[in-house]
Design a protein around this motif. Sequence first.
Motif, PDB file in Angstrom:
ATOM      1  N   ASP A  73       0.735  -1.255  -0.107  1.00 31.36           N
ATOM      2  CA  ASP A  73      -0.006   0.006  -0.106  1.00 31.36           C
ATOM      3  C   ASP A  73       0.924   1.165  -0.096  1.00 31.36           C
ATOM      4  OD1 ASP A  73      -2.482  -1.302  -0.031  1.00 31.36           O
ATOM      5  OD2 ASP A  73      -2.633  -1.443   2.039  1.00 31.36           O
ATOM      6  N   GLU A  74       2.051   1.265  -0.201  1.00 33.41           N
ATOM      7  CA  GLU A  74       2.850   2.379   0.058  1.00 33.41           C
ATOM      8  C   GLU A  74       4.143   2.449  -1.073  1.00 33.41           C
ATOM      9  OE1 GLU A  74       4.521   2.185   4.140  1.00 33.41           O
ATOM     10  OE2 GLU A  74       2.478   2.727   4.834  1.00 33.41           O
ATOM     11  N   VAL A  75       4.189   1.595  -1.911  1.00 37.25           N
ATOM     12  CA  VAL A  75       5.222   1.658  -2.944  1.00 37.25           C
ATOM     13  C   VAL A  75       4.528   1.406  -4.387  1.00 37.25           C
ATOM     14  CG1 VAL A  75       7.179   0.559  -3.819  1.00 37.25           C
ATOM     15  CG2 VAL A  75       7.038   0.694  -1.563  1.00 37.25           C
ATOM     16  N   LEU A  76       4.760   2.635  -5.065  1.00 39.55           N
ATOM     17  CA  LEU A  76       4.282   2.630  -6.680  1.00 39.55           C
ATOM     18  C   LEU A  76       5.477   2.218  -7.401  1.00 39.55           C
ATOM     19  CD1 LEU A  76       1.934   2.790  -8.793  1.00 39.55           C
ATOM     20  CD2 LEU A  76       2.778   5.118  -8.726  1.00 39.55           C
ATOM     21  N   VAL A  77       5.516   0.906  -8.229  1.00 40.94           N
ATOM     22  CA  VAL A  77       6.595   0.700  -9.190  1.00 40.94           C
ATOM     23  C   VAL A  77       6.436   1.167 -10.498  1.00 40.94           C
ATOM     24  CG1 VAL A  77       8.099  -1.111 -10.041  1.00 40.94           C
ATOM     25  CG2 VAL A  77       7.057  -1.392  -7.737  1.00 40.94           C
ATOM     26  N   VAL A  78       7.385   1.885 -11.026  1.00 45.28           N
ATOM     27  CA  VAL A  78       7.321   2.263 -12.451  1.00 45.28           C
ATOM     28  C   VAL A  78       8.070   1.584 -13.306  1.00 45.28           C
ATOM     29  CG1 VAL A  78       7.421   4.300 -14.183  1.00 45.28           C
ATOM     30  CG2 VAL A  78       6.768   4.578 -11.780  1.00 45.28           C
ATOM     31  N   GLU A  79       7.700   0.994 -14.503  1.00 48.98           N
ATOM     32  CA  GLU A  79       8.706   0.160 -15.305  1.00 48.98           C
ATOM     33  C   GLU A  79       8.430   0.765 -16.765  1.00 48.98           C
ATOM     34  OE1 GLU A  79       9.087  -3.981 -14.101  1.00 48.98           O
ATOM     35  OE2 GLU A  79       8.424  -4.265 -16.425  1.00 48.98           O
ATOM     36  N   ALA A  80       9.831   0.767 -17.383  1.00 50.02           N
ATOM     37  CA  ALA A  80       9.416   1.349 -18.862  1.00 50.02           C
ATOM     38  C   ALA A  80      10.171   0.108 -19.715  1.00 50.02           C
ATOM     39  CB  ALA A  80      10.387   2.512 -19.018  1.00 50.02           C
ATOM     40  N   GLU A  81       9.670  -0.093 -20.891  1.00 48.76           N
ATOM     41  CA  GLU A  81      10.298  -0.932 -21.895  1.00 48.76           C
ATOM     42  C   GLU A  81      10.538  -0.186 -23.152  1.00 48.76           C
ATOM     43  OE1 GLU A  81       9.962  -5.437 -23.919  1.00 48.76           O
ATOM     44  OE2 GLU A  81       8.252  -4.544 -22.715  1.00 48.76           O
ATOM     45  N   VAL A  82      11.593  -0.080 -23.648  1.00 45.98           N
ATOM     46  CA  VAL A  82      11.803   0.823 -24.795  1.00 45.98           C
ATOM     47  C   VAL A  82      12.494  -0.161 -25.773  1.00 45.98           C
ATOM     48  CG1 VAL A  82      13.208   3.056 -25.750  1.00 45.98           C
ATOM     49  CG2 VAL A  82      12.034   2.777 -23.327  1.00 45.98           C
ATOM     50  N   LYS A  83      12.234   0.057 -27.068  1.00 42.33           N
ATOM     51  CA  LYS A  83      12.813  -0.667 -28.186  1.00 42.33           C
ATOM     52  C   LYS A  83      13.026   0.127 -29.442  1.00 42.33           C
ATOM     53  CE  LYS A  83       9.893  -4.642 -27.392  1.00 42.33           C
ATOM     54  NZ  LYS A  83       8.756  -5.593 -27.860  1.00 42.33           N
ATOM     55  N   THR A  84      14.212  -0.221 -30.143  1.00 40.71           N
ATOM     56  CA  THR A  84      14.646   0.414 -31.330  1.00 40.71           C
ATOM     57  C   THR A  84      15.398  -0.570 -32.345  1.00 40.71           C
ATOM     58  OG1 THR A  84      15.566   2.204 -32.146  1.00 40.71           O
ATOM     59  CG2 THR A  84      16.927   1.139 -30.473  1.00 40.71           C
ATOM     60  N   ASP A  85      15.616  -0.534 -33.496  1.00 43.01           N
ATOM     61  CA  ASP A  85      16.371  -1.042 -34.228  1.00 43.01           C
ATOM     62  C   ASP A  85      17.583  -0.050 -34.942  1.00 43.01           C
ATOM     63  OD1 ASP A  85      14.987  -3.511 -34.416  1.00 43.01           O
ATOM     64  OD2 ASP A  85      13.659  -2.473 -35.769  1.00 43.01           O
ATOM     65  N   ASN A  86      18.603   0.059 -34.019  1.00 48.39           N
ATOM     66  CA  ASN A  86      19.886   0.839 -34.172  1.00 48.39           C
ATOM     67  C   ASN A  86      21.358   0.478 -34.046  1.00 48.39           C
ATOM     68  OD1 ASN A  86      21.121   3.712 -34.226  1.00 48.39           O
ATOM     69  ND2 ASN A  86      19.056   4.508 -33.714  1.00 48.39           N
ATOM     70  N   VAL A  87      22.133   1.572 -34.167  1.00 54.34           N
ATOM     71  CA  VAL A  87      23.603   0.932 -33.792  1.00 54.34           C
ATOM     72  C   VAL A  87      24.026   1.313 -32.412  1.00 54.34           C
ATOM     73  CG1 VAL A  87      24.186   1.520 -36.152  1.00 54.34           C
ATOM     74  CG2 VAL A  87      24.004   3.414 -34.354  1.00 54.34           C
ATOM     75  N   THR A  88      22.977   1.622 -31.416  1.00 53.29           N
ATOM     76  CA  THR A  88      23.428   2.251 -30.029  1.00 53.29           C
ATOM     77  C   THR A  88      22.070   1.835 -29.206  1.00 53.29           C
ATOM     78  OG1 THR A  88      24.203   3.557 -28.571  1.00 53.29           O
ATOM     79  CG2 THR A  88      22.719   4.441 -30.130  1.00 53.29           C
ATOM     80  N   GLY A  89      22.261   1.434 -27.842  1.00 56.45           N
ATOM     81  CA  GLY A  89      21.165   0.859 -27.098  1.00 56.45           C
ATOM     82  C   GLY A  89      20.225   1.935 -26.546  1.00 56.45           C
ATOM     83  N   VAL A  90      19.450   1.490 -25.840  1.00 61.05           N
ATOM     84  CA  VAL A  90      18.188   2.243 -25.124  1.00 61.05           C
ATOM     85  C   VAL A  90      18.122   2.229 -23.720  1.00 61.05           C
ATOM     86  CG1 VAL A  90      16.940   2.637 -27.327  1.00 61.05           C
ATOM     87  CG2 VAL A  90      16.342   0.790 -26.154  1.00 61.05           C
ATOM     88  N   GLU A  91      19.320   1.995 -23.122  1.00 60.91           N
ATOM     89  CA  GLU A  91      19.205   1.674 -21.661  1.00 60.91           C
ATOM     90  C   GLU A  91      18.868   3.263 -21.269  1.00 60.91           C
ATOM     91  OE1 GLU A  91      21.246  -0.640 -23.912  1.00 60.91           O
ATOM     92  OE2 GLU A  91      22.763   0.443 -22.895  1.00 60.91           O
ATOM     93  N   MET A  92      19.550   4.417 -21.484  1.00 58.80           N
ATOM     94  CA  MET A  92      19.233   5.588 -21.077  1.00 58.80           C
ATOM     95  C   MET A  92      18.104   6.123 -21.316  1.00 58.80           C
ATOM     96  SD  MET A  92      22.103   6.039 -19.319  1.00 58.80           S
ATOM     97  CE  MET A  92      21.501   7.649 -18.776  1.00 58.80           C
ATOM     98  N   GLU A  93      17.255   5.560 -22.450  1.00 57.27           N
ATOM     99  CA  GLU A  93      15.768   5.968 -22.844  1.00 57.27           C
ATOM    100  C   GLU A  93      15.053   5.387 -21.728  1.00 57.27           C
ATOM    101  OE1 GLU A  93      18.345   7.405 -26.294  1.00 57.27           O
ATOM    102  OE2 GLU A  93      18.254   5.346 -24.847  1.00 57.27           O
ATOM    103  N   ALA A  94      15.226   4.169 -21.447  1.00 53.61           N
ATOM    104  CA  ALA A  94      14.444   3.470 -20.261  1.00 53.61           C
ATOM    105  C   ALA A  94      14.529   3.967 -18.801  1.00 53.61           C
ATOM    106  CB  ALA A  94      14.770   2.102 -20.368  1.00 53.61           C
ATOM    107  N   LEU A  95      15.898   4.164 -18.533  1.00 53.91           N
ATOM    108  CA  LEU A  95      15.962   4.958 -17.339  1.00 53.91           C
ATOM    109  C   LEU A  95      15.684   6.479 -17.152  1.00 53.91           C
ATOM    110  CD1 LEU A  95      19.920   3.540 -16.827  1.00 53.91           C
ATOM    111  CD2 LEU A  95      17.716   2.979 -15.324  1.00 53.91           C
ATOM    112  N   THR A  96      15.608   7.339 -18.298  1.00 50.06           N
ATOM    113  CA  THR A  96      14.920   8.423 -18.306  1.00 50.06           C
ATOM    114  C   THR A  96      13.580   8.318 -18.125  1.00 50.06           C
ATOM    115  OG1 THR A  96      16.950   9.330 -19.432  1.00 50.06           O
ATOM    116  CG2 THR A  96      14.794  10.597 -19.704  1.00 50.06           C
ATOM    117  N   ALA A  97      12.912   7.606 -19.071  1.00 49.89           N
ATOM    118  CA  ALA A  97      11.465   7.306 -18.943  1.00 49.89           C
ATOM    119  C   ALA A  97      10.821   7.073 -17.457  1.00 49.89           C
ATOM    120  CB  ALA A  97      10.970   6.189 -19.655  1.00 49.89           C
TER     121      ALA A  97
END
Length: 160
Positions: free
Chosen positions: A93-117
Amino acid sequence: MEKLTHINEQGRARMVDVSGKPVTRRTAVARSRIRMKRETMERIRQGKVSKGDVLAVAQVAGIMAAKKTADLIPMCHPVPLKSADIRFYEEGDEVLVVEAEVKTDNVTGVEMEALTAVSIAALTVYDMCKAIDREMVVTDTCLLSKTGGKSGDYVRREEK
């Protein structure tokens, strides 16, 4: 010792050259938690926060943040996202969890995008509820998993 990729020959920060890397499917999942009073969680559940639908606004904010990561983090490459999804879960009753899943087809990853989200979604929850609960704490922001790229897949081991 591994060479630092974000430092040039003069020892100054630089954006990494990714021009020679192959395009691959990249995904990342990140999580953040917001600890709050039970009453705050109940008002979010019931839609009784005066600023509006907290989770709907936080969801849009998280998606927008994922799309704007390169504008916020100086050495991040602009990445055209294929998808960004924000999910919410309650832990008690006291913790809200936020989870983000991000996808791309690219030459570099999307870890920072998910963490920023997840960071911006959590801060949006804080902003919308701060009038009723200034003691909220945004915590435990972390990368849960990532796929693709030269470094391969990663899955976080959960602490017990």
